[in-house]
Design an enzyme around this catalytic site. Structure first.
Site, short mmCIF file in Angstrom:
data_model
loop_
_atom_site.label_atom_id
_atom_site.label_comp_id
_atom_site.label_asym_id
_atom_site.label_seq_id
_atom_site.Cartn_x
_atom_site.Cartn_y
_atom_site.Cartn_z
N LYS A 48 0.82 -1.23 0.00
CA LYS A 48 0.00 0.00 0.00
C LYS A 48 0.84 1.27 0.00
O LYS A 48 0.46 2.26 -0.61
CB LYS A 48 -0.96 0.02 1.19
CG LYS A 48 -0.31 -0.18 2.54
CD LYS A 48 -0.70 -1.51 3.11
CE LYS A 48 0.03 -1.77 4.41
NZ LYS A 48 -0.19 -3.14 4.86
N GLY A 56 -7.08 -6.24 4.02
CA GLY A 56 -6.74 -7.67 4.15
C GLY A 56 -7.62 -8.57 3.31
O GLY A 56 -7.64 -8.46 2.08
N ILE A 89 -10.83 -8.58 2.98
CA ILE A 89 -12.10 -7.98 2.52
C ILE A 89 -11.97 -7.60 1.05
O ILE A 89 -11.06 -6.85 0.70
CB ILE A 89 -12.42 -6.69 3.31
CG1 ILE A 89 -12.34 -6.93 4.82
CG2 ILE A 89 -13.78 -6.13 2.90
CD1 ILE A 89 -12.35 -5.63 5.64
N GLU A 93 3.46 -3.89 15.98
CA GLU A 93 4.88 -4.14 15.79
C GLU A 93 5.69 -3.44 16.87
O GLU A 93 5.20 -2.54 17.55
CB GLU A 93 5.30 -3.63 14.40
CG GLU A 93 4.64 -4.45 13.30
CD GLU A 93 5.12 -4.07 11.92
OE1 GLU A 93 6.32 -3.81 11.76
OE2 GLU A 93 4.27 -4.03 11.00
N ASP A 97 -0.27 4.58 7.77
CA ASP A 97 -0.72 3.37 7.07
C ASP A 97 -2.16 3.55 6.59
O ASP A 97 -2.50 3.19 5.46
CB ASP A 97 -0.62 2.16 8.01
CG ASP A 97 -1.18 0.90 7.38
OD1 ASP A 97 -0.51 0.31 6.53
OD2 ASP A 97 -2.32 0.52 7.74
N LYS A 147 -3.75 3.66 2.60
CA LYS A 147 -4.93 2.92 2.13
C LYS A 147 -6.01 3.87 1.63
O LYS A 147 -6.68 3.60 0.64
CB LYS A 147 -5.44 2.02 3.25
CG LYS A 147 -4.47 0.87 3.55
CD LYS A 147 -4.76 0.20 4.87
CE LYS A 147 -3.77 -0.93 5.15
NZ LYS A 147 -3.84 -1.40 6.55
N GLY A 166 -2.86 -9.76 8.71
CA GLY A 166 -2.55 -11.14 9.06
C GLY A 166 -2.28 -11.96 7.82
O GLY A 166 -2.76 -11.64 6.72
#
Lengths: 443, 443
Positions: free
Chosen positions: A109, A138, A140, A194, A205, A209, A306
Site C-alpha cells: 500500500k 486484508g 475484505i 509491531e 498506514d 490505504k 494477518g
C-alpha cells in the site's frame, strides 16, 4: 471427463508473514483451487535473501531463489507476487517484472499510495496487470467492490477503519479503560502491534490505504502528501471516556467525501455515534463504509491484516490475472489511470462537522463564558456542555477541571480559530482537544 | 483523444419498481457509466403489457414494446434484463433469450432457487451468460464476493439477514416493543411490506436467497424443498423481550454451514448475541456473514431491496456482461454448473446449537423439576433458567407463568424429543417455544 487444466507459473518475492502464508495457501490448497477455478497454480519460486521463515514453515528448498533475474527470464512464470514491502526495492522489482511482461500482484500500500498511477501505467504499456486487492482491508474484497460491484455508482463518501492495530488499541481503551500506552504495550505483547508501531499509530498506514481507496472510488488522482493525518498516539483516556458518556466511540477513521468544491480527505481519530455500523467494528477488524448514489450505504467488514486473510486477497488476484478478468477490467475501466484528472483536495479547514472540544481550565468564575463567547464570535453554536467535577483526592492539580463542549455543525477552520484565540488569551491551561464527530449518513 | 465507445444494446423485460429504476439508471447515468466503463449502454426496449409505471416515470414511449419476439430478433440487443418475476413466464422468457444468444441479467431469486442449474446450463450451451447479482442482497455485491473475491476460500459457514421486510418488522418489535401484527401493519403503511407479505414473513424469500448463496458458497447443488423454513409470523413479543433480557436480539437468519457429514441449511428466527456483527443490522438493511478458511469472518452490509440498490446490482451485471468478465468467470469457474454434485443436506434435527426454550406452565410445585428431568433424560444440559413473575393485575390467566430455559449446546432432535414428551405428559399448557441461539464463530 475433466477438462484440461491451465498451468500458471507463479513466483513470490519476499517470504515474510504474508509471503509465507501465500506460499502455504498455494501449496496446501492446490487441489481446492484447481477444483474451484480449473487452474493449476504452480508456485515455482520464492525469491528472498533470507529463507529462515520459509524453512520454519517447511517450504520446499527447491523453491528458494536469490536472483530475481532467474524468475524474470523464466517463460513459465506469468505472475509475480511482490511482498517485499517498502518503497525503493519493491518499486524496482515491480518495474522489472512488468517490463518482463509478467502480471504483478502486490500488497504494497505504501508504494501504491506513492506511485500507483505510474506503476499502473507501466503495466498497461506492457499489456499486463498490476493487481492489489491485498493492499487494503486484508481479506475484505473492497478493491473489487469499488472497481466492479459498485461500478454503477457515483461514490459520494467512504469511511474506513483500515488499520487493525489502531482499532485493537482503541477497543482496549474503550472497553477496558486502558491508557494509550498500556493498550499499545498489550497489543505489542499479543503480536497485534509491531515493536516499532509508528506507521500504524501515526495514521500513515491508514493514509496510504485511503489514497488507494479514494483513487478508485472517485476515479481521480490523489496526492498522498496533501491528506491531513492525525494518529491515535496523542489520544487521552479522558476523552475516550467522555465520548462514551456522550454516546460515541472513538475510531481512527480514513475519510473521503465528495463536497461541492472538491474532495475532502483525512485520517484522524473521530467520534462516531454508537448507532453507526462502523461503531461496532471492534478489535483487530477492519470495515469500510461506502456511500453510492444508487446503493446508499454499503459496508464491508473483515480481518484487515494477518497472513491468511491477506493471502486470500492475493490468491484471488492471482486467479483473476490467470483467468483474464483482471486484464479486462484493467483495460476497459481505466482503473487509476495516469490519464485521470488530479483530485481537487480541499484543505483541512473546509470540512464541516460537529466537534467534540475539551478545555482544561482553572475552576474560576467566568471561564465558561469566555469559551462560549469565543466560539460564538466564530459562528460556532453549542449543542451541549459537560463539566466534570474532579474529586479533591485525585492526583490532578486542584482547581483544574475539564470542560467538554459538543458543537453543532461548524466549519473546521472557524473552530481552529476560536481555539487559537482561547489559547492566546490563556483562558485554557492546556492545548484544547478537538475531535470530529462523524454522524451517520442519513442514506 | 477519447477511445471509441463500445455500444451495448439492452432490453428490460418488466417495468415494475426494479425495472423502472433500472431504466432510469441506464438513461440518467449514461454519461457517468460511459466515463467509468467506456461502454455506451443503450436501453432500446422496455417490454411489458402495461406501461403505467413507465409513463409515470417519464420514460420515452419509443422504448415501449409488447412483443418479446421483436427484441429477440434485434441483432443490436446483446443483453436482456429479466425483471418480470415469478416462475413460469419469467422462465420462458429467459430460455428464449438464452436460445437467441443474448446475455441475461436477472433479479429473480425464486426462479433461480428452483431452476438455477438448468438455466445456467442452457446459458453455457448457448455461449452466453446468466448473471444474477441482484437476486440476493440488493445493492450488496455478495454474489461477486462469493464467486470472485473469496475464491481462495473453502467456505465453512454463511449467515444471512436477507429479507429487509422481516428485519424491519423485527427491529420494530425489539426497539419499540411492538407486537408482530402491529409491526407488520406499520411496515405495510410505510411501504416496507407488501399487502400480501406471505413470501417475506414465511421465510420463503430468504430460503430462495439461501439456496442461491449456498450453491455458490459450497459449489454444490442445493435442493430448495429440503431447506427447513420457519418464518417470523408466529414470533411472540414475550420471546423477543426475554431474549433482550438475556443479551440476545432476534433475527430471521438464513444459515448454511458445512458439518462433517453434510450441509446444514435452514431459515428461522434465531437469537444472536449482541456482540455478533449481525445483531447490529437493523431496519430494512441486509447483511451476509461469510466464514472462509483463509479470511475468517467477513461481512457484507447494505440495502437488500428497493429500486435503486437493486438497479445498482443489475447495472454492474450489465457492465460485466458487456466487458466479458462475467463470461470468463462463468466459463472457467463453472459457477453453479449442472455438473456440480448434489449437496448432502442434513435433516433439521442434526443441527447442534444452544437453544432458548419457553414453556408456559401452571405455577405449581414440581413443574420445573419435570421439565429439567425431561431435558436431562435427552442429554440436554441447562445453562440458565429465567422465571418471570406475572403480576396479578395483568390480563394473563393467573397461575400460568412462563419458564425460560437456555440450554448448552445440544442436538436439535434431542431437544424436539424432550419438548414432545413434555407436551404429551401435559406438563406444559401451551406448545413450547424453541429458538436457536447462534453464537459468534470464534474465528
Amino acid at each position: 471427463m475433466r477438462k484440461k487444466h491451465i498451468d500458471i507459473g507463479i513466483a513470490i518475492l519476499g517470504c515474510g508473514t504474508v509471503g509465507g502464508a501465500t506460499a502455504l495457501a498455494l501449496i496446501k490448497d492446490k487441489e481446492l483451487l484447481l477444483e474451484k477455478t480449473g487452474l493449476s497454480l504452480n508456485l515455482k519460486y520464492i525469491v528472498d535473501k533470507n529463507f529462515d521463515n520459509a524453512v520454519k514453515l517447511g517450504l520446499n528448498k527447491k523453491l528458494f531463489e536469490t536472483k530475481l533475474g532467474v524468475v524474470l527470464n523464466d517463460p513459465d512464470i506469468s505472475i509475480i507476487v511482490e511482498l517485499v514491502g517498502g518503497l525503493s526495492v519493491a518499486k524496482d522489482f515491480i518495474e522489472k517484472a512488468l517490463l518482463a511482461k509478467k502480471h504483478v500482484v502486490t500488497a504494497n500500500k505504501a508504494l501504491l499510495a506513492h506511485a500507483g498511477p505510474a506503476l499502473l501505467s507501466l503495466a498497461r504499456k506492457n499489456h499486463v496487470t498490476l493487481a492489489f486487492e491485498a493492499s487494503c482491508g486484508g481479506g475484505i474484497p473492497i478493491i473489487r467492490a469499488l472497481c466492479d460491484g459498485l461500478i454503477a455508482n457515483r461514490i459520494d463518501a467512504l469511511y474506513g477503519i483500515v488499520n487493525g492495530t489502531c482499532n485493537y488499541i482503541l477497543t482496549q481503551m474503550i472497553d477496558k479503560g486502558q491508557s494509550y500506552k498500556d493498550a499499545l504495550a498489550g497489543a505489542q505483547a499479543g503480536g497485534l502491534a509491531e515493536a516499532n508501531p509508528g506507521l500504524d499509530v501515526s495514521g500513515m498506514d491508514s493514509a496510504h490505504k485511503l489514497a488507494i481507496l479514494a483513487s478508485l472510488a472517485f476515479g481521480q488522482k490523489i496526492n498522498l502528501e496533501a491528506i491531513p493525518v492525525t494518529g491515535i498516539d496523542c489520544l487521552q483516556s479522558m476523552d475516550v471516556e467522555f465520548g462514551c458518556r456522550l454516546g460515541y466511540v472513538v475510531k481512527l477513521l480514513a475519510v473521503a467525501s465528495r463536497l461541492e468544491n472538491g474532495l475532502a480527505l483525512r485520517v484522524h481519530p473521530a467520534f462516531i455515534s454508537r448507532e453507526h455500523p462502523l461503531a461496532w467494528v471492534s478489535g483487530p477488524f477492519n470495515a469500510i463504509s461506502v456511500y453510492g448514489h444508487k446503493t446508499g450505504h454499503t459496508m464491508y467488514y473483515g480481518r484487515g491484516a494477518g497472513g491468511s486473510p491477506t493471502a486470500s486477497a492475493i490468491v484471488s488476484d492471482i486467479v483473476s490475472c490467470a483467468l483474464g478478468t483482471q486484464r479486462l477490467l484493467f483495460k476497459n475501466l481505466g482503473i487509476w489511470s495516469d490519464k485521470t484528472k488530479k483530485a481537487k483536495q480541499l484543505p483541512f479547514g473546509e470540512t464541516v462537522s460537529r466537534f467534540y472540544l475539551r478545555f482544561m481550565v482553572n475552576d474560576t468564575a467566568g471561564v465558561l463564558a469566555k469559551i462560549t463567547a469565543s466560539l460564538g464570535k466564530n459562528g460556532i453554536s453549542i449543542a451541549s456542555v459537560l463539566q466534570k467535577e474532579i474529586p479533591e483526592e485525585s492526583g490532578r492539580q486542584r482547581g483544574k477541571v475539564p470542560v467538554v463542549i459538543v458543537t453543532h455543525s461548524a466549519k473546521e477552520k472557524n473552530v481552529r480559530k476560536a481555539l487559537g484565540a482561547l489559547r492566546a488569551a490563556r483562558v485554557v491551561v492546556e492545548d484544547p482537544v478537538c475531535l470530529n464527530i462523524v454522524d451517520e449518513c442519513k442514506d
